[in-house]
Design an enzyme around this catalytic site. Structure first.
Site, PDB file in Angstrom:
ATOM      1  CG  ASP B 413      47.912  39.369  81.356  1.00 56.81           C
ATOM      2  OD1 ASP B 413      48.240  38.471  82.136  1.00 56.81           O
ATOM      3  OD2 ASP B 413      47.648  39.184  80.168  1.00 56.81           O
ATOM      4  CB  THR B 844      52.193  36.564  85.172  1.00 55.85           C
ATOM      5  OG1 THR B 844      52.286  35.479  84.278  1.00 55.85           O
ATOM      6  CG2 THR B 844      53.292  36.459  86.209  1.00 55.85           C
ATOM      7  CG  ASP B 846      53.959  32.607  82.739  1.00 54.02           C
ATOM      8  OD1 ASP B 846      53.135  31.744  82.405  1.00 54.02           O
ATOM      9  OD2 ASP B 846      54.470  33.420  81.953  1.00 54.02           O
TER      10      ASP B 846
END
EC number: 7.6.2.1
Lengths: 390, 1324
Positions: B413, B844, B846
């Site tokens: 992660d 992730t 993001d």
């Protein structure tokens, strides 16, 4: 006050105080001075840093910083490589060759005389006895000795293809009975079955297959001196293990011994009951009869020899002189039913026991192999040097 | 007790079963039925609150434990053998004797179980007898009872800092806002306070709650183990339903905080409570090594059967060959002899009994012991200990330690795992204007540098005055004192069990306002036109302050565990009004601004400056410290005065807190939050109380959260939404600024530009929006919302639908950029893992830009890497891109110039593309591509995708995978991987709870894998091989003997001595070997990560190593048998006298064999090895001296003694041992000399002193790995061809189709620079 308050700064503060030598200065100033000091001296800073860390109150979960828990115990790390083991190999090889020579020489010096008397071949003197139907057969085995057979001479009988180590056979005895337990006389252990009770349901003492199958050939050795048979005295004492005779096996304490055997029967194959095995020596009767004890020590391998007598007495204490001898054999024990052989062995012993050339040869071979190996290693070492030198 | 008919009992049991199984439960108060017999109680079907976690009862312990133990196959094998031994025709030993091993093992296990159970019993009893308050109707008050007396339907009162005895539906609290704060640390380890509120419809404003007035029916769902979900409604007598969820449930095991008292209605008790349902012990996983081991055990089984068959056939042939019945052939008790065939058949079973040790049953017990030892060393490693959180490495799965040494893929992660998850507000953009917060950035940089330079700097920073501390210490437990020094340690104070707020140091909480922005909002109101222009700015900060779930807690609030935070929180903002803020800001400004200039000149001056600054701050701290304490003393449970300087924020996610602190820096201070209102202090000093109408909580599907408030001044319904940019941008309606005169710029586009800039800088971005909801819209929405909330079925869906309904037509206010700094030594760790041959994937949520940037920062991507960026919108496109990329990559790696270099190809893929790539038809192509990439970055992935990726890679490539994460979104992934590692970080403990290993920092992974993993694996693998060898070598002695005893199953070694041999003489050394052997030192393993590769794949434990050791065992047993055999041939030796040297020889051979294998000898090794030999002689001598007739018929009396008096015995022992071990020894020597393995070379390095060693490591690595990390390029990367992939791929289906789509497939090697470069260039 504040030093106890903030454990982590204890040392820092002490250090600072020492440096400026005034305890009364404010803490801020102490730290300030220390700060510069620390900046100036990198090494010292690290040291203090460490101290500060160490002085911090122990955290609850912090693992112990010991060599054991951190797996940092000092260790010896042997590295097996050609270069290192060469001297070791040479040493081992030489030592083995030395031992091998000693063993080999010793073994060579042992005299041994082995004679088969099964009577398997027609021309052998005991052929007539090999037929099981013949009872109380006697035969004579004549032989001659060229040189003095150095004493003390051990007289063995040997059986081959006889599986005393057969599992059912080996356990077919009652140790309680044999250690003189009277209860076991009347109720032998079931391990003895089917040699537990006779046809009349009377307990057999000593029970079991081992006792029942006891070797019952007897031998008399004569030296033929000028055509006259001279009996060579055979010493039957102490041929069994001392511990067997004195500790492990015991007769019942009942006197006379015969009474202890009331209500029991002798093993089926036995001509005489246990208490009458040796009429000449009352101490050699019952379970502590030497021959019986020797037989009880079941052989590990199917070809074995067992000590029968020793020749230690009279004219023969120094050994068997050269000459003609005659062995009178009471041939009772059938072996052809299982393709077995019987033999007698005369041998003298050394510190390494009986004659055995194997061990000496093995030591010599392995010793030489080690030496050869060390030479190979030397070549390897020369060729592939250890990476350390790269 | 009255007599009841059995029928009634059965009926009752059936009814209670049915009542418990029902999906919905109707619960009523017990009070009207108080004192009635049990049969009349309405809630009698539900279990009471007494818990019993013990497995056994005193009476049934033995049968139950035996039953339990016989579930293990190994024990059944033992029992089968023991039973076999009781059958007279097949027994090999005395039947009773054969029971010994099974009895020893069973009783040892039973003893362990009994002890564990007793401890459970004790803790149960303690828990069940904990006092609590239950309302009694008779006494008309709460009376003290025990936890075990609590029943469903009771009313329980809990006080502050008390533990909640059962799951309670909150009906009343002492708090005027009708909330109760609880700490769920006992449940999930999260220490931030969670708010629970009284069931909405039932609030009585009386200070005291009267349980007798409660006459509703509580309808709730069947108990389940989900800690975050609960559905129920309360139906009042007039059929009005009020819904309640988890926000009104007090969970058993939690602690009440900050609330004087609370009263709740028991809905679940005892074993039905959520905490008990969640309590399901440690996890059981089977390691790869163990799976392989089972195959080899199976081979052993085959071997055993073969040997037994040989025995049986041999016996048959032997019997056949006999001409007649010999005297040694003992018939059975009836004098009857079995036929050879039947005897042979029986002999087969006898042989099984005799050779049973060939199946290494004791191996399983030994492996368990070894793993306990290994775990002991792992958890005790001081390098894996995190000082700040005072937490060790935790091993939660006890039996997969060796898998750590075989990892090939790591899935990580990003947030909280690679990064600190300590968010620092860095930049923001409002209405399309960028505010770079340069001063703040400089401050952060300097702090960071100073920090990394030396910790001492912070350690010695003066502490607040003693008065403040000592007063404060009054309610601090003495044990907590040691945390004090930690306060000044900045970045290191991370999320932990004790430090529970997201931020604990000024570094993160203090934001220096951007001057331009400050001017913008502090512009006096009366300036013409400013009112309108200023509004969006006001809204932006209001949104920051309001739109979150941050809990405000006063520094004065009593909290035992967190109390040490008080002084530090008071430093956050010692000054509250805007003017003083300005003053302060400018003061600090001057300090900081001077720095860059001086930095070059003189370091010490900078430090001095910094020091001065902190001294100044100290003074204010002192004042506040005192103030705090006095407040504290006066109003412990009263509502503390609302001052902005003593608030601190507790957020579930650190971003939220960062935003709130940012808003606070600009004067928008969040003062209080209750379920119904939010109080914000404006820069003008005015307090605004917003009525909170609803909170649309964050979820990973919507990727946003909203708060609906009513503005106190305008009375408008305002919805503030914040969320991920791509989630927000789609929902934008009319630009906010549209109605503004003169400014027609496209805010969305501008903001998007800045968002991309932020992302490239590695910042986390959030968009902030506002929406004014009309009254009518609100009315209709709130009706559907209420319906959704009261629904029991499909409630989640409905609630989400309503949220989506409202979150439309948003007006963009601006965006924020939050920095999440990399954790300490993350780049080093990732580099080391990569060198160790592990592929690292980062998954992730993001944006790709952010992820790529972090990728460079943590050295997942290298500057000269070939980075393939995959992002496509439809599947066709995705297929073709995948195909041609794969083609390129294949060509690249097949290029002869690249033969012995791993291509430095990295893949960046986004969530949508990933979803397509993972679909079943593309899966294998994707995996093939990913396999060829050195690192893979997956962006914008959902938790489910994370686990899917792990599963696909694990199954398709058959590799060992490790997943590491810190948050709830990583739980799926952690559970899907072979090894799940949880990082106990900021985001609670769910990840840790689901993990097999829990660490506190990402960097610990390096030592955990490279050192402990390697050690555990090589230790265990070698031990298992040795164990197989040992058993085979020993048992074969018996087998060879069968050829000389007519295959009759005779053992030439006393059975007791055989048992002792395995149980005592040779059991400890291999266990020690498995726990303590050290092939290469930790320093070398850390310094040369390449060594890790030796364990990957099948490593040291392969098919061939197993069979080689079995062959060696055969050879050794042959030697050990036949040398004594030849030496004792034809002699008068008896069975046990022959067995004694054999036993002794095997002891020496087996132990010396281990000595060859042992790599490092410590004191412990010597002690155990010599101890084992000594034990053998002592025990055997004693046994053969004492046992005269003790164990008929076997009897080794005085045998060893007589053998030891014989020189031949020693001569045989020496030569046999030497001959037996010579080949193995030679093999080792030759292999080490001719082809030394990397491990051996590493061991050579170990012997050098540290200085030389470092030198060697450097040289050696350059030599060995061919400069794996930084090597000179042998060929040019195929970047030119990849830039225009379509032209080069003739098979691409339809070029036009693809060209229409916007997709990126380019080499972004040059496009991205390190964060250091971009920082400056971005500031405009």
């Amino acid at each position: 006050m504040y030093s106890s308050m903030i454990g982590g700064l204890k040392v820092t503060q002490n250090q600072a105080s020492k440096m400026i030598g005034k305890q009364s200065r404010s803490f801020v100033y102490d730290a300030f001075v220390l700060f510069f000091h620390v900046r100036a001296d990198c090494v010292k800073r690290r040291y203090i840093h460490k101290m500060v860390k160490e002085e911090q109150p122990e955290s609850v979960n912090r693992p112990d910083n010991t060599a054991f828990t951190q797996q940092r115990l000092p260790a010896w790390q042997p590295m097996l490589s050609a270069g290192i083991i060469i001297p070791g190999f040479v040493l081992i090889g030489l030592a083995f060759i030395g031992i091998g020579v000693a063993l080999f020489v010793t073994s060579r010096s042992i005299q041994m005389l082995e004679m088969d008397y099964t009577g398997y071949e027609q021309n052998s003197p005991c052929f007539k006895c090999s037929d099981e139907s013949v009872k109380n057969c006697m035969c004579n085995l004549d032989f001659n000795i060229d040189t003095l057979f150095k004493g003390p001479v051990f007289f063995y009988y040997g059986l081959s293809n006889y599986f005393q180590n057969f599992r059912r056979y080996g356990v077919s005895k009652d140790l309680d009975q044999l250690s003189g337990d009277m209860d076991a006389f009347l109720d032998p252990t079931s391990d003895c079955a089917p040699y537990q009770y006779d046809g009349n349901n009377k307990p057999i003492v000593p029970c079991g297959a081992v006792a029942n199958s006891m070797f019952n050939d007897t031998f008399k050795l004569y030296q033929i001196v000028k055509g006259v048979k001279k009996l060579v005295p055979l010493d039957g004492k102490g041929i069994a293990w001392w511990t067997d005779y004195n500790i492990k096996y015991r007769n019942p304490t009942v006197k006379p011994l015969k009474n202890a055997f009331n209500g029991t029967v002798k093993p089926l194959n036995w001509p005489k009951p246990a208490y009458e095995l040796d009429p000449s020596d009352p101490a050699n009767n019952g379970f502590i009869n030497q021959d019986f004890l020797v037989w009880l020590r079941t052989a590990a391998l199917p070809n074995f020899s067992k000590l029968y007598r020793r020749i230690t007495e009279g004219d023969y204490a120094e050994g068997l002189p050269a000459g003609n001898y005659s062995l009178e054999i009471a041939y009772n024990y059938p072996v052809l039913s299982f393709d077995g052989r019987k033999k007698v062995v005369f041998s003298n012993v050394s510190w390494m026991g009986g004659k055995n050339e194997f061990l000496g040869i093995a030591y010599l071979v392995i010793g030489s192999m080690c030496v050869v190996m060390s030479i190979v290693m030397l070549i390897v070492y020369a060729k592939f040097k250890f990476p350390e030198e790269d | 007790m009255t007599w009841r008919s059995p029928l009634a009992v059965v009926r009752d049991a059936w009814r209670s079963q049915r009542a418990r199984e029902k999906d919905l439960r109707n619960l009523v108060s017990n009070l009207p039925y108080e004192g009635l017999e049990k049969a009349k109680q309405p809630n009698r079907y539900f279990p009471g609150n007494a818990i019993k976690t013990t497995k056994y009862t005193l009476l049934l312990f033995i049968p139950m434990n035996l039953f339990e133990q016989f579930h293990r196959l190994a024990n059944l094998y033992f029992v089968g053998l023991a039973i076999l031994n009781f059958i007279p025709v097949v027994n090999a030993f005395q039947p009773e004797v054969a029971l010994i091993p099974i009895c020893v093992i069973l009783s040892l296990t039973a003893l362990k179980d009994a002890w564990e159970d007793f401890r459970r019993y004790q803790s149960d009893r303690k828990l069940n007898n904990t006092p609590c308050l239950i309302y009694s109707r008779k006494e008309e008050q709460f009376t003290e009872r025990r936890w075990k007396d609590v029943r469903v339907g009771d009313f329980v009162k809990v006080f502050s800092n008390e533990i909640i005895p059962a799951d309670l539906l909150l009906l009343h609290t002492s708090d005027p806002n009708r909330v109760c704060l609880i700490e769920t640390a006992n449940l999930d380890g999260e220490t931030n306070l969670k708010q629970r509120r009284v069931v909405p419809g039932l609030c009585t404003m009386d200070p005291e709650f009267d349980p007798e007035s409660f006459n509703g029916v509580v309808v709730c769902e069947k108990p389940n183990n989900n800690l975050n979900h609960f559905k129920c409604y309360v139906e009042s007598p007039d059929k009005e339903k009020v819904g309640a969820g988890i926000e009104s449930l007090l969970l058993r095991g939690c602690t009440v905080r900050n609330t004087d008292h609370a009263v709740g209605f028991v809905v679940y008790a005892g074993h039905e409570t959520k905490s008990m349902l969640n309590n399901n012990g440690s996890r059981y996983k089977r390691s790869r090594l163990e799976r392989r081991l089972n195959i080899d055990v199976f081979f052993c089984l085959i071997l055993l059967f073969t040997m037994c068959l040989i025995g049986a056939v041999g016996h048959f042939v032997w019997l056949q060959a006999l001409p007649s019945v010999p005297p040694y052939l003992v018939p059975d008790s009836k004098g009857h002899l079995d036929s050879p065939a039947l005897s042979g058949f029986y002999m087969f079973f006898t042989m099984i009994i005799l050779l049973q040790v060939l199946i290494p049953i004791s191996l399983y017990v030994s492996i368990e012991l070894v793993k306990v030892g290994q775990i002991f060393f792992i958890t005790n490693d001081i390098d894996l200990y995190d000082e700040e959180t005072d937490s060790r490495m935790q091993c939660r799965a006890l039996n997969i330690t060796e898998d750590l040494g075989q990892i090939q893929y790591i899935f990580s992660d990003k947030t909280g795992t690679l990064t600190e998850n300590k968010m620092v507000f860095r930049r923001c953009s409002i209405m399309g204007n960028e505010y770079p917060h340069k001063e703040n950035a400089i401050r952060l940089n300097i702090l960071e540098e100073a920090e990394s330079e030396d910790e001492v700097l912070f350690n010695q920073r003066p502490q607040p005055s003693q008065t403040g501390w000592s007063l404060d210490a009054e309610d601090t437990k003495p044990g907590d004192k040691h945390h004090h020094p930690g306060i000044q340690r900045k970045s290191k104070v991370s999320g932990n069990a004790k430090g529970d707020v997201a931020f604990s140091s000024p570094l993160e909480t203090e934001v220096i306002p951007d001057r331009k922005l400050l001017q913008q909002i502090s512009r006096p109101e009366f300036r013409i036109g400013s009112r309108q222009e200023k509004e969006p700015y006001m809204d932006f900060f209001l949104a920051l302050a309001i739109c979150n779930t941050v809990v405000v807690s006063m520094a004065t609030a009593q909290r035992r565990r967190g109390s040490w935070f008080m002084p530090s929180s008071s430093t956050n903002n010692p000054l509250d009004t805007m003017s003083t803020w300005m003053k302060r800001a400018s003061r600090i400004f001057t300090c900081w601004r001077r720095k860059p200039k001086q930095k070059r000149a003189e370091d010490s001056v900078i430090e001095e400056d910094h020091f001065n600054a902190s001294v100044i701050r100290e003074e204010t701290e002192d004042v506040n410290g005192l103030q705090t304490c006095s407040l504290h003393a006066l109003s412990q449970f009263k509502k503390p005065a609302l001052t902005s300087d003593n608030v601190r924020y507790e957020a579930e996610s650190p971003d939220e807190a960062a935003l709130v602190y940012a808003a606070k820096a600009y004067g928008f201070t969040l003062l209080a939050r209750t379920p119904d209102s939010v109080t914000v202090r404006l820069p003008s000093g005015e307090d605004l109380v917003f009525e909170v109408l609803d909170t649309l909580a964050f979820d990973s599907n919507r990727k946003r959260m909203s708060v609906l408030v009513r503005h106190p001044k305008t009375g408008e319904y305002v919805l503030y939404t914040k969320g991920a940019d791509y989630a927000i941008m789609e929902l934008l309606g009319t630009p906010y600024a549209e109605h503004l005169s003169g400014s027609q710029k496209n805010i969305a586009a501008e903001t998007q530009y800045f968002l991309d800039c932020y992302a490239k800088e590695g910042l986390r971005t959030l968009c902030i929006t506002k929406k004014v909801v009309s009254d009518k819209e609100f009315e209709s929405w709130s009706v559907s919302r209420r319906k959704a909330l009261a629904a029991i079925e499909k409630r989640e869906e409905l609630v989400m639908d309503t949220a989506v309904q409202l979150e439309t037509n948003l007006s963009l206010l601006g965006a924020t950029g939050i920095e999440d700094r990399l954790q300490e030594s993350v780049p080093d760790t990732i580099l080391a893992l990569r060198e160790a041959g592990i592929q690292v994937w980062v998954l992730t949520g993001d944006k790709p830009e952010t992820a790529v940037n972090i990728g460079y920062a943590c050295r997942l991507l290298e500057e000269e890497d070939l980075v393939i960026n995959m992002s496509c919108k439809n599947k066709l496109n995705c297929t073709s891109i995948l195909d041609c990329t794969l083609e390129e990559v294949r060509r690249y790696s097949a290029d002869p110039r690249n033969v012995d270099t791993t291509p430095d190809i990295s893949l960046v893929i986004d969530g949508r593309t990933l979803a397509m790539a993972l679909s079943s038809d593309l899966q294998s192509r994707f995996v093939d591509l990913a396999r060829r990439c050195r690192s893979v970055l997956c962006c914008r992935v959902t938790p489910l995708q994370k686990s899917k990726v792990v599963k696909v890679v694990r199954e398709k490539l058959k590799v060992m995978t490790l997943a590491v994460g810190d948050g709830a979104n990583d739980v799926n992934m952690i559970q899907a991987a072979d090894i799940g590692v949880g990082i106990s970080g900021q985001e609670g403990m769910q990840a840790v709870m689901a993990s097999d290993f829990a660490i506190s920092r990402f960097k610990h992974l390096r030592k955990l894998l490279l050192v402990h993993g390697h050690w555990c694996y090589s230790r265990l693998a070698n031990m298992i091989i040795y164990f197989f060898y040992k058993n085979v070598a020993y048992v074969n002695l018996l087998f060879w003997y069968q050829f000389f005893c007519g295959f009759s199953g005779t053992a030439m070694i006393d059975y007791w001595l055989m048992i002792f041999f395995n149980l005592f003489f040779t059991s400890v050394p291999p266990i020690m070997f498995g726990i303590m052997d050290k092939d290469v030192s930790a320093e070398i393993l850390m310094g040369v990560p390449e060594l890790y590769r030796t364990g990957q794949g099948s490593g040291e434990y392969t098919f061939s190593t197993f069979w080689i050791s079995i062959l060696d065992a055969f050879y050794q047993s042959l030697v050990c048998f036949f040398i004594p055999y030849l030496a004792y041939q034809d002699s008068d030796i008896d069975v046990f006298t022959f067995g004694t040297p054999l036993n002794t020889i095997s002891l020496f051979t087996i132990l010396l064999h281990l000595s060859i294998e042992i790599k490092s000898w410590t004191v412990v090794h010597w002690a155990i090895m010599l101890g084992s030999v000594a034990l053998y002689f002592i025990v055997t001598l004693a046994y053969s001296a004492i046992c005269i007739t003790c164990n008929p018929p076997s009897n080794p009396y005085w045998i060893l003694q007589s053998q030891m008096a014989d020189p031949i015995f020693y001569l045989i022992c020496i030569i046999t041992t030497v001959v037996a071990l010579l080949p193995r020894y030679m093999f080792h020597v030759l292999r080490n000399s001719i082809t030394p393995s990397p491990l051996l070379q590493a061991r050579c390095l170990d012997r050098l002193n540290s200085c030389e060693r470092d030198l060697f490591i450097k040289e050696w690595r350059g030599f060995r790995g061919g400069g794996y990390v930084k090597r000179s390029r042998l060929s040019t990367p195929p970047s030119p061809t990849l830039e225009t992939p379509m032209d080069n791929s003739p098979q691409s289906p339809s070029a036009s189709d693809i060209l229409e789509d916007e997709f990126v497939l380019n080499v972004i090697t040059e496009n991205y620079q390190g964060p250091g470069h971009t920082k400056d260039s971005l500031v405009t």
